[in-house]
Each structure stands twice: as structure tokens, then as C-alpha cells.
Motif scaffolding. Structure first.
Motif, short mmCIF file in Angstrom:
data_model
loop_
_atom_site.label_atom_id
_atom_site.label_comp_id
_atom_site.label_asym_id
_atom_site.label_seq_id
_atom_site.Cartn_x
_atom_site.Cartn_y
_atom_site.Cartn_z
N ASP A 63 21.82 9.83 -48.60
CA ASP A 63 19.96 9.80 -48.39
C ASP A 63 19.75 10.55 -48.11
N LEU A 64 19.58 12.20 -47.24
CA LEU A 64 19.09 13.02 -47.12
C LEU A 64 19.39 13.57 -48.31
N VAL A 100 15.79 14.30 -50.22
CA VAL A 100 14.50 16.63 -50.11
C VAL A 100 14.39 15.86 -51.79
N GLY A 101 15.53 15.45 -53.14
CA GLY A 101 15.04 15.59 -54.40
C GLY A 101 13.68 14.87 -54.29
N LEU A 102 13.79 13.53 -53.55
CA LEU A 102 12.63 12.92 -54.16
C LEU A 102 10.80 13.72 -53.51
N ASP A 104 3.94 13.91 -57.17
CA ASP A 104 4.48 12.76 -55.65
C ASP A 104 5.35 11.74 -55.72
N ARG A 105 6.39 11.53 -55.78
CA ARG A 105 7.60 10.38 -56.16
C ARG A 105 7.80 9.83 -54.83
N VAL A 106 7.12 10.26 -54.03
CA VAL A 106 6.73 9.58 -52.87
C VAL A 106 5.90 8.38 -52.26
#
Length: 362
Positions: free
Chosen positions: A211-212, A216-218, A278-280
């Protein structure tokens, strides 16, 4: 240099505590945490705990006593680690620009906590406002009781509600990758990579290495290539296992029932800063916020940056903050980055799915 001695033998009763003490001695995460704390102290900031009438306690870093006549700026961290992890590189440049940084841990992060059941950003804002009201009269180095506010991601939600509820205290605002214009309907519309808040919580509050790694990838435009599993497990153990229930409830309060039509407008001059990749919180939310606030706001789009602008582009972000806050007589003092108008043209006529086909994480 000889290798470290082996851990002492543990009794059956004390094995857990002894193992934790040994893990803490070798923890790279705790070592980095100490480095960030030293950076705060070496910049002249000092910690204090402000008790509030409802039983909440806000841990707050106060600015140095010198130089005199600094302009106060409140720095609000995002949903990741505590405040020291996100703001350490910014302190000295901001102080050199004549700003006095006040840096709190939001409730349920770092040293701040509350017995209240309220999990809304508005409650966070009320706690921060009360803490600032308590410490500002005792800070003669600042030139005014009003202060600017900078909020990163989740901290931007709190900053927005702070500006709305306490307009006499908040002078101007900088919102960094803060999706305050999101709606609950955006989940069903496919704007995010998660289908519900539970899935978002599993990534934003990672309890497993996979999950981490995904988070981080996103979060980063260019994620770190080398992420040893031992470091990831150590980070989760130290930084991601406290107040998980309360932080999950914060996420629910952030989006449940949210509609853009219910979001109040604020009157303070506001600088909106967004990573182009930004992918968040996708750029669509930055454009939406600019349209919502209108002429009182400016949008700066930072190229080659994702959601973690404060980690990927700290020098550029610090420059933008300094330029906007150091001289309140100007509306906007940076024309270097891409404009929101060109972004609107690029996204004009697109559906939510077309806006960002990679479906960023909430």
C-alpha cells in the motif's frame, strides 16, 4: 568500525518491550524524525503544547524571538507525517524573508489530540484558531495579530475553513494541492482511483508495504527508484500505526455528503498552487477551485510535479509562498509557471474521465 552488539536476551514477559526498544535504536525513520526536529530547533523554533477548553491539546512550534517585526504565517501540514516532516526545509528561507512561521500538528497528528467526536476540517480549524489566539499575544516579535495561512493538501482544507470562520484573523491564503472543491459524487464519476473511502484510507493510512509503495507511486511525479522493504516496514511501524481509527474518520468527514454548492466562498486573496501531474487531487479540482473563488484567487500550475510538491519542488514552492506573503500589497507576484487560463483551454469540453485518464487517488 565494529558491528553493533547483538540485542540482550529477553525474558518471555519483557520480550515485546525489549524488541521495540531495540527496533527504535536501529530505526531509520526515528533517526530522520530526530533530524527534522533538530532542523526546527536549529532554525530557532520552540515547541509548546496549547490546552483548549474542550480538552483538546494542540502541539505548536513557535517562531524564533529574533529578528523583530516578523510577519506571522501559519503552516498547516497534509495527511502524511507530522508537521516537522513537511515543513523543515522551508523554515530558514521563510524567516530570512521576514516571516514568522507558526507550525502546529493538526489534531490526531504528532503531539495533538482531542477527546471530541468532531472530525470535520471546521473543527480542526477551530482548534488551530484557538491555539493561535492563545500564543499570538505572547509573541511580541510579530507585527500584527492577523496572519497568513499556508495549507498543503489536507492542511488546505483546514486552511480554507479557517479563512471562512475567522476572517478577522486570516489575512491571506496559500492552498497547495488542496482539493477543497471535491464532491462525494466525484467517486462515482471515476475522478479518483478508489471506489470508496475505505479503499482510500487503506492507501492514505498504509498498513502494508504494497500500500505504501502504491501511495508513493501516485504521490510523486518521479517516485524514488530505491525503496528497501525494511525501510518501508519501519516507516509504517513508526508513522502509520497511531490514531488509525481517528484518521479514517477524518477522511470520512472530508468527503461524506460534500457538494460544491455547499462550499462557502472566502474573501481573502488566495494563491492556489497545483502540480501539473497530480494524481492524488487532479488538476481539475484546482481549476474548479479557481472558478469557485473567482477574481480573489490566482492559480499557479507547477510543471514536472505531482501531489508532493513540497517534497519534489521545495525551492519553487518556497519562492511562491515568500513572494505572495512577504508583500501583501500585491495580489500576485509570480508569472513564471503555467497559467490557469491555458489549462482551462486544454481541459475545455472534457468529461471528468477525460480530464485525467490515469484516475488519480483521492
Amino acid at each position: 568500525m565494529p558491528p553493533p552488539p547483538p540485542p540482550p536476551p529477553l525474558s518471555a514477559a519483557g520480550a515485546g518491550g525489549g524488541r521495540r526498544r531495540w527496533q527504535n535504536r536501529l530505526s531509520p525513520t526515528l533517526a530522520r524524525d530526530r533530524c527534522y526536529t533538530r532542523a526546527f530547533r536549529s532554525a530557532g523554533l520552540r515547541p509548546t503544547a496549547v490546552p483548549l477548553p474542550d480538552g483538546a491539546v494542540v502541539h505548536l512550534w513557535l517562531p524564533p524571538a529574533a529578528p523583530p517585526e516578523l510577519h506571522p504565517v501559519l503552516l498547516l501540514h497534509g495527511f502524511g507525517a507530522r508537521a516537522t516532516w513537511q515543513w523543515a526545509p522551508f523554515l530558514r528561507p521563510l524567516i530570512a524573508a521576514g516571516l514568522a512561521p507558526f507550525v502546529p500538528d493538526l489534531v490526531f497528528f504528532g503531539g495533538s489530540a482531542s477527546p471530541a467526536a468532531d472530525r470535520s476540517p471546521a473543527y480542526q480549524a477551530a482548534c488551530v484558531a484557538a491555539a493561535m489566539a492563545a500564543v499570538l499575544p505572547g509573541a511580541p516579535q510579530v507585527q500584527a495579530q492577523r496572519y497568513a495561512v499556508v495549507g498543503v493538501s489536507y492542511g488546505g482544507f483546514v486552511a480554507y475553513h479557517l479563512a471562512h470562520a475567522f476572517p478577522a484573523a486570516v489575512e491571506r491564503l496559500v492552498l497547495v494541492a488542496a482539493g477543497v472543491c471535491l464532491e462525494e459524487a466525484d467517486l462515482a464519476a471515476g475522478l479518483f482511483a478508489v471506489e470508496d473511502i475505505a479503499e482510500a484510507a487503506s492507501l492514505l493510512l498504509p498498513q502494508r508495504p504494497e500500500d505504501l509503495r502504491r501511495l508513493v507511486g501516485l504521490t510523486f511525479c518521479r517516485p524514488p527508484r530505491f525503496m528497501p522493504s525494511c525501510f518501508i516496514r519501519d516507516y509504517i511501524r513508526v508513522m502509520c500505526t497511531e490514531n488509525v481509527k481517528e484518521k479514517t474518520e477524518l477522511l470520512h468527514a472530508l468527503i461524506n455528503g460534500k457538494k460544491l454548492s455547499d462550499l462557502p466562498k472566502i474573501n481573502q486573496q488566495t494563491l492556489i498552487i497545483w502540480g501539473e501531474q497530480d494524481r492524488v487531487f487532479p488538476l481539475e479540482l484546482g481549476l474548479r477551485l479557481k472558478r469557485h473563488l473567482g477574481d480573489t484567487s490566482e492559480l499557479v500550475i507547477v510543471k514536472n510535479a505531482g501531489h508532493a510538491i513540497n517534497r519534489e519542488k521545495p525551492a519553487e514552492l518556497c519562492r511562491l509562498i515568500k513572494n505572495y506573503i512577504a508583500d501583501p500589497s500585491v495580489k500576485y507576484r509570480d508569472g513564471h509557471k503555467g497559467s490557469w487560463k491555458s489549462a482551462i483551454k486544454r481541459f475545455a469540453g472534457s468529461s471528468l474521465r477525460k480530464v485525467d485518464s490515469t484516475r488519480p487517488l483521492l
